[in-house]
Design a protein around this motif. Structure first.
Motif, PDB file in Angstrom:
ATOM      1  N   ASP A   1       0.996  -1.136   0.035  1.00 19.96           N
ATOM      2  CA  ASP A   1      -0.042   0.062  -0.129  1.00 19.96           C
ATOM      3  C   ASP A   1       0.896   1.269  -0.083  1.00 19.96           C
ATOM      4  O   ASP A   1       0.457   2.221  -0.419  1.00 19.96           O
TER       5      ASP A   1
ATOM      6  N   HIS B   1       3.602   1.684  -1.657  1.00 27.93           N
ATOM      7  CA  HIS B   1       4.623   1.844  -2.929  1.00 27.93           C
ATOM      8  C   HIS B   1       3.801   2.899  -3.802  1.00 27.93           C
ATOM      9  O   HIS B   1       2.702   3.304  -3.598  1.00 27.93           O
ATOM     10  N   GLN B   2       4.786   3.506  -4.539  1.00 30.64           N
ATOM     11  CA  GLN B   2       4.544   4.815  -5.395  1.00 30.64           C
ATOM     12  C   GLN B   2       5.267   4.915  -6.769  1.00 30.64           C
ATOM     13  O   GLN B   2       6.566   4.455  -6.375  1.00 30.64           O
ATOM     14  N   ASP B   3       4.556   5.234  -7.833  1.00 24.29           N
ATOM     15  CA  ASP B   3       5.131   5.265  -8.890  1.00 24.29           C
ATOM     16  C   ASP B   3       6.322   6.305  -8.934  1.00 24.29           C
ATOM     17  O   ASP B   3       5.876   7.316  -8.379  1.00 24.29           O
TER      18      ASP B   3
ATOM     19  N   ASN C   1       7.731   8.165 -11.425  1.00 20.85           N
ATOM     20  CA  ASN C   1       7.552   9.101 -12.412  1.00 20.85           C
ATOM     21  C   ASN C   1       8.837   9.091 -13.202  1.00 20.85           C
ATOM     22  O   ASN C   1       9.423  10.281 -13.478  1.00 20.85           O
TER      23      ASN C   1
ATOM     24  N   ASN D   1       7.074   9.905  -1.273  1.00 17.89           N
ATOM     25  CA  ASN D   1       6.163   9.045  -0.890  1.00 17.89           C
ATOM     26  C   ASN D   1       5.140   9.581  -0.201  1.00 17.89           C
ATOM     27  O   ASN D   1       5.093   9.768   1.030  1.00 17.89           O
ATOM     28  N   LYS D   2       3.776   9.808  -0.798  1.00 19.84           N
ATOM     29  CA  LYS D   2       2.627  10.673  -0.155  1.00 19.84           C
ATOM     30  C   LYS D   2       2.259   9.603   1.026  1.00 19.84           C
ATOM     31  O   LYS D   2       1.852  10.161   2.164  1.00 19.84           O
ATOM     32  N   PRO D   3       1.953   8.341   0.840  1.00 20.77           N
ATOM     33  CA  PRO D   3       1.388   7.589   1.966  1.00 20.77           C
ATOM     34  C   PRO D   3       2.259   7.684   3.240  1.00 20.77           C
ATOM     35  O   PRO D   3       1.930   7.733   4.575  1.00 20.77           O
TER      36      PRO D   3
ATOM     37  N   GLN E   1      11.086   0.556  -3.312  1.00 22.42           N
ATOM     38  CA  GLN E   1      10.032  -0.151  -2.805  1.00 22.42           C
ATOM     39  C   GLN E   1      10.477  -0.743  -1.394  1.00 22.42           C
ATOM     40  O   GLN E   1       9.492  -0.559  -0.456  1.00 22.42           O
TER      41      GLN E   1
ATOM     42  N   ASP F   1      10.862   1.971   1.129  1.00 24.84           N
ATOM     43  CA  ASP F   1       9.423   2.567   1.480  1.00 24.84           C
ATOM     44  C   ASP F   1       9.020   1.593   2.574  1.00 24.84           C
ATOM     45  O   ASP F   1       8.404   2.025   3.593  1.00 24.84           O
TER      46      ASP F   1
END
Length: 249
Positions: free
Chosen positions: A55, A57-59, A61, A107-109, A202, A205
């Motif tokens: 949950d 994980h974030q792209d 870009n 990482n926003k979360p 990942q 994070d």
């Protein structure tokens, strides 16, 4: 005039000590139990309880560019070493002029969780500092004998100082995460075709998410341990020396 000013300062210092003692006792008897309950409730929220590691994980870009196919017949080695260009990475890897899709976000979360966790760390730091000063002011003047209560005060003070140092270390742990993540992402931008660097982000994070959960647990545990330690020894901490000495005869 000088004596009057000195007495004024002495009274102000004494008022500060008295107010600090009052705040510390209220914090110990009321603030700590409330804080422990709130932290337990926080650990049961969806942000910390039963959350999948994926949950967070974030792209990144950072797109993977099309591979460059070299024709060996067209490759002619240069006799002269090309001049360095500041806009091009001269080491092996993909030449990166700029990120085509814009900046790589944090990482926003995890940033959302950090915004929740940091105030609790700061509060533990402030509360332990207040408790430390309270115990320090309760230590009586140095005398021979009847120092068992004083030793309890000193042991309690050492434990509080340890909690204070640990709370300060939590802030350093968060800053190190961002530094480490930035270094790995710079590798992703430099070598976008290597999947291991992307996987490393990942994993980093996920590790930080577990660390944030653990930090909240440790903050809760430190409140529990300090509250338990001081309450059990409250009588000796507040009155380390008995005023009624029994006769030996």
């Amino acid at each position: 005039m000088a004596n009057t000013t000195a007495q004024k300062f002495v009274l102000q210092v004494q008022e500060y000590k008295d107010s600090l003692k009052t705040k510390a006792e209220q914090l110990l008897l009321k603030g700590f139990p409330e804080k422990i309950v709130k932290l337990n409730e926080l650990l049961e929220t969806p942000g910390f309880c039963n959350r999948k590691l994926s949950d967070v994980h974030q792209d990144l870009n950072v797109p993977i560019p099309d591979p460059i196919i070299l024709n060996h017949s067209e490759y002619v080695p240069s006799a002269k070493k090309p001049k360095a260009d500041n806009s091009i990475d001269n080491t092996s890897g993909t030449k990166v002029m700029a990120l085509p899709n814009g900046p790589v976000p944090c990482n926003k979360p995890l940033c959302d969780l950090i915004c929740i966790v940091k105030p609790h760390i700061r509060q533990l730091l402030e509360d332990s500092n207040l408790l430390k000063m309270w115990v320090s002011y309760l230590i009586p003047k140095i005398e021979d004998g009847n120092n068992f209560g004083v030793s309890i005060q000193e042991d309690t003070l050492a434990e509080i100082q340890s909690v204070e140092s640990e709370a300060a270390g939590f802030f350093d742990q968060i800053s190190r995460y961002f530094i480490s993540r930035g270094k790995v992402i710079s590798k992703v931008a430099k070598y976008p075709h290597i999947s291991d660097y992307r996987r490393a982000v990942q994993e980093l994070d996920e590790k930080q998410y577990v660390s944030l959960w653990l930090v909240i647990c440790e903050v809760r545990n430190r409140y529990c341990s300090l509250h338990d330690l001081v309450i059990k020894n409250l009588e000796k901490i507040k009155k380390p020396r008995s005023s009624n000495t029994q006769s030996l005869y």
